[in-house]
Design a protein around this motif. Structure first.
Motif, PDB file in Angstrom:
ATOM      1  N   GLU A   7      15.520 -42.344 -42.036  1.00  0.00           N
ATOM      2  CA  GLU A   7      15.076 -41.040 -42.168  1.00  0.00           C
ATOM      3  C   GLU A   7      14.716 -40.814 -43.629  1.00  0.00           C
ATOM      4  O   GLU A   7      13.641 -40.347 -44.062  1.00  0.00           O
ATOM      5  CB  GLU A   7      16.229 -40.163 -42.059  1.00  0.00           C
ATOM      6  CG  GLU A   7      16.533 -39.989 -40.269  1.00  0.00           C
ATOM      7  CD  GLU A   7      15.191 -39.197 -39.527  1.00  0.00           C
ATOM      8  OE1 GLU A   7      14.945 -38.343 -40.308  1.00  0.00           O
ATOM      9  OE2 GLU A   7      14.863 -39.757 -38.520  1.00  0.00           O
ATOM     10  N   LYS A   9      13.415 -43.126 -45.815  1.00  0.00           N
ATOM     11  CA  LYS A   9      12.273 -43.735 -46.218  1.00  0.00           C
ATOM     12  C   LYS A   9      10.855 -43.059 -45.398  1.00  0.00           C
ATOM     13  O   LYS A   9       9.796 -42.794 -46.058  1.00  0.00           O
ATOM     14  CB  LYS A   9      12.082 -45.212 -45.563  1.00  0.00           C
ATOM     15  CG  LYS A   9      10.704 -45.882 -45.831  1.00  0.00           C
ATOM     16  CD  LYS A   9      10.900 -47.377 -45.746  1.00  0.00           C
ATOM     17  CE  LYS A   9       9.514 -48.112 -46.238  1.00  0.00           C
ATOM     18  NZ  LYS A   9       9.515 -49.477 -46.428  1.00  0.00           N
ATOM     19  N   LEU A  10      11.232 -42.476 -44.135  1.00  0.00           N
ATOM     20  CA  LEU A  10      10.301 -41.843 -43.276  1.00  0.00           C
ATOM     21  C   LEU A  10       9.793 -40.550 -44.367  1.00  0.00           C
ATOM     22  O   LEU A  10       8.686 -40.229 -44.300  1.00  0.00           O
ATOM     23  CB  LEU A  10      10.608 -41.354 -42.149  1.00  0.00           C
ATOM     24  CG  LEU A  10       9.819 -40.521 -41.218  1.00  0.00           C
ATOM     25  CD1 LEU A  10       8.570 -41.328 -40.961  1.00  0.00           C
ATOM     26  CD2 LEU A  10      10.579 -40.246 -39.927  1.00  0.00           C
ATOM     27  N   GLU A  11      10.847 -39.735 -44.915  1.00  0.00           N
ATOM     28  CA  GLU A  11      10.606 -38.865 -45.822  1.00  0.00           C
ATOM     29  C   GLU A  11       9.722 -39.068 -46.963  1.00  0.00           C
ATOM     30  O   GLU A  11       9.076 -38.547 -47.339  1.00  0.00           O
ATOM     31  CB  GLU A  11      11.807 -38.111 -46.052  1.00  0.00           C
ATOM     32  CG  GLU A  11      11.683 -36.512 -46.501  1.00  0.00           C
ATOM     33  CD  GLU A  11      10.965 -35.715 -45.664  1.00  0.00           C
ATOM     34  OE1 GLU A  11      10.072 -35.076 -45.830  1.00  0.00           O
ATOM     35  OE2 GLU A  11      11.223 -35.934 -44.524  1.00  0.00           O
ATOM     36  N   VAL A  13       7.790 -41.761 -47.185  1.00  0.00           N
ATOM     37  CA  VAL A  13       6.313 -42.167 -46.857  1.00  0.00           C
ATOM     38  C   VAL A  13       5.655 -40.828 -46.688  1.00  0.00           C
ATOM     39  O   VAL A  13       4.239 -40.715 -46.908  1.00  0.00           O
ATOM     40  CB  VAL A  13       6.265 -42.911 -45.740  1.00  0.00           C
ATOM     41  CG1 VAL A  13       4.974 -43.103 -45.007  1.00  0.00           C
ATOM     42  CG2 VAL A  13       6.715 -44.506 -45.714  1.00  0.00           C
ATOM     43  N   LYS A  14       6.307 -39.873 -45.901  1.00  0.00           N
ATOM     44  CA  LYS A  14       5.452 -38.504 -45.707  1.00  0.00           C
ATOM     45  C   LYS A  14       4.858 -37.851 -46.965  1.00  0.00           C
ATOM     46  O   LYS A  14       3.987 -37.327 -47.167  1.00  0.00           O
ATOM     47  CB  LYS A  14       6.504 -37.529 -45.152  1.00  0.00           C
ATOM     48  CG  LYS A  14       6.526 -37.945 -43.672  1.00  0.00           C
ATOM     49  CD  LYS A  14       7.429 -36.930 -42.667  1.00  0.00           C
ATOM     50  CE  LYS A  14       7.790 -37.236 -41.385  1.00  0.00           C
ATOM     51  NZ  LYS A  14       8.572 -36.242 -40.800  1.00  0.00           N
ATOM     52  N   CYS A  15       5.817 -37.985 -48.199  1.00  0.00           N
ATOM     53  CA  CYS A  15       5.555 -37.265 -49.421  1.00  0.00           C
ATOM     54  C   CYS A  15       4.483 -38.164 -50.006  1.00  0.00           C
ATOM     55  O   CYS A  15       3.372 -37.756 -50.660  1.00  0.00           O
ATOM     56  CB  CYS A  15       6.975 -37.519 -50.186  1.00  0.00           C
ATOM     57  SG  CYS A  15       8.131 -36.270 -49.887  1.00  0.00           S
ATOM     58  N   LEU A  17       1.937 -39.706 -48.464  1.00  0.00           N
ATOM     59  CA  LEU A  17       0.812 -39.499 -47.713  1.00  0.00           C
ATOM     60  C   LEU A  17       0.224 -38.224 -48.256  1.00  0.00           C
ATOM     61  O   LEU A  17      -0.842 -38.148 -48.672  1.00  0.00           O
ATOM     62  CB  LEU A  17       1.203 -39.719 -46.494  1.00  0.00           C
ATOM     63  CG  LEU A  17       1.348 -40.879 -45.607  1.00  0.00           C
ATOM     64  CD1 LEU A  17       1.770 -40.730 -44.018  1.00  0.00           C
ATOM     65  CD2 LEU A  17       0.090 -41.732 -45.909  1.00  0.00           C
ATOM     66  N   ASN A  18       1.067 -37.055 -48.379  1.00  0.00           N
ATOM     67  CA  ASN A  18       0.587 -35.884 -48.871  1.00  0.00           C
ATOM     68  C   ASN A  18       0.234 -36.016 -50.245  1.00  0.00           C
ATOM     69  O   ASN A  18      -0.992 -35.373 -50.564  1.00  0.00           O
ATOM     70  CB  ASN A  18       1.581 -34.820 -48.818  1.00  0.00           C
ATOM     71  CG  ASN A  18       2.275 -34.500 -47.359  1.00  0.00           C
ATOM     72  OD1 ASN A  18       1.141 -34.399 -46.383  1.00  0.00           O
ATOM     73  ND2 ASN A  18       3.221 -34.246 -47.026  1.00  0.00           N
ATOM     74  N   ASP A  19       1.056 -36.540 -51.162  1.00  0.00           N
ATOM     75  CA  ASP A  19       0.434 -36.697 -52.633  1.00  0.00           C
ATOM     76  C   ASP A  19      -0.627 -37.431 -52.729  1.00  0.00           C
ATOM     77  O   ASP A  19      -1.844 -37.234 -53.527  1.00  0.00           O
ATOM     78  CB  ASP A  19       1.591 -37.409 -53.403  1.00  0.00           C
ATOM     79  CG  ASP A  19       2.609 -36.558 -53.517  1.00  0.00           C
ATOM     80  OD1 ASP A  19       2.827 -35.170 -53.039  1.00  0.00           O
ATOM     81  OD2 ASP A  19       3.786 -36.988 -53.886  1.00  0.00           O
ATOM     82  N   ARG A  21      -3.148 -38.078 -50.537  1.00  0.00           N
ATOM     83  CA  ARG A  21      -4.346 -37.247 -49.582  1.00  0.00           C
ATOM     84  C   ARG A  21      -4.907 -36.277 -50.785  1.00  0.00           C
ATOM     85  O   ARG A  21      -6.146 -36.409 -51.065  1.00  0.00           O
ATOM     86  CB  ARG A  21      -3.875 -36.479 -48.527  1.00  0.00           C
ATOM     87  CG  ARG A  21      -4.900 -35.920 -47.926  1.00  0.00           C
ATOM     88  CD  ARG A  21      -6.461 -36.467 -47.643  1.00  0.00           C
ATOM     89  NE  ARG A  21      -6.470 -37.751 -47.224  1.00  0.00           N
ATOM     90  CZ  ARG A  21      -7.359 -38.413 -47.682  1.00  0.00           C
ATOM     91  NH1 ARG A  21      -8.515 -38.372 -48.353  1.00  0.00           N
ATOM     92  NH2 ARG A  21      -7.419 -39.919 -47.138  1.00  0.00           N
TER      93      ARG A  21
END
Length: 104
Positions: A7, A9-11, A13-15, A17-19, A21
Motif C-alpha cells: 500500500e 509503495k502504491l501510494e 507510485v501514485k504520487c 505519476l501525478n508529479d 505528469r
C-alpha cells in the motif's frame, strides 16, 4: 512484501505519476520553445536546455527510487541526447524535438 508495504509503495507510485505528469506537461512547451529559438536564431537557449535536462534528471532519480526500469531507461536516453546538444556535438533538428516530445 507485506500488505502495508504494498500500500505504501502504491501510494508513492501514485504520487510519482501525478508529479511526473505535471512536470511533463510543463516541459513540452519548453521543448517547443527551444526548437523555435534554435530554428530562428541558429542556437539553443542554454537556460531552456538546462531546465529540460534537469526535469528528465529529476524524473530519472524518482523513477530509480521506485525501481521503474523503463522510465529510468527512457529518461537516461533523453539526458544523453540533451547532453549532446549541451556539449555542442550536434544541432537540434525537428526529428530530435519529435523524439523528446514522444518521451513526454
Amino acid at each position: 512484501m507485506a500488505y502495508g508495504d504494498f500500500e505504501e509503495k502504491l501510494e508513492m507510485v501514485k504520487c510519482f505519476l501525478n508529479d511526473s505528469r505535471e512536470m511533463l506537461d510543463d516541459v513540452e512547451p519548453q521543448i517547443i520553445a527551444m526548437e523555435e529559438k534554435a530554428l530562428t536564431v541558429g542556437e539553443i537557449d542554454e537556460a531552456i536546455l538546462n531546465a529540460i535536462f534537469r526535469l528528465f534528471h529529476s524524473l530519472k532519480g524518482s523513477a530509480s527510487f521506485l525501481d521503474l526500469q523503463t522510465i529510468i531507461s527512457v529518461t537516461h536516453e533523453a539526458e544523453t541526447l540533451l547532453d549532446i546538444f549541451r556539449s555542442g556535438q550536434a544541432v537540434i533538428k525537428p526529428a530530435h524535438v519529435d523524439l523528446l516530445i514522444r518521451t513526454t
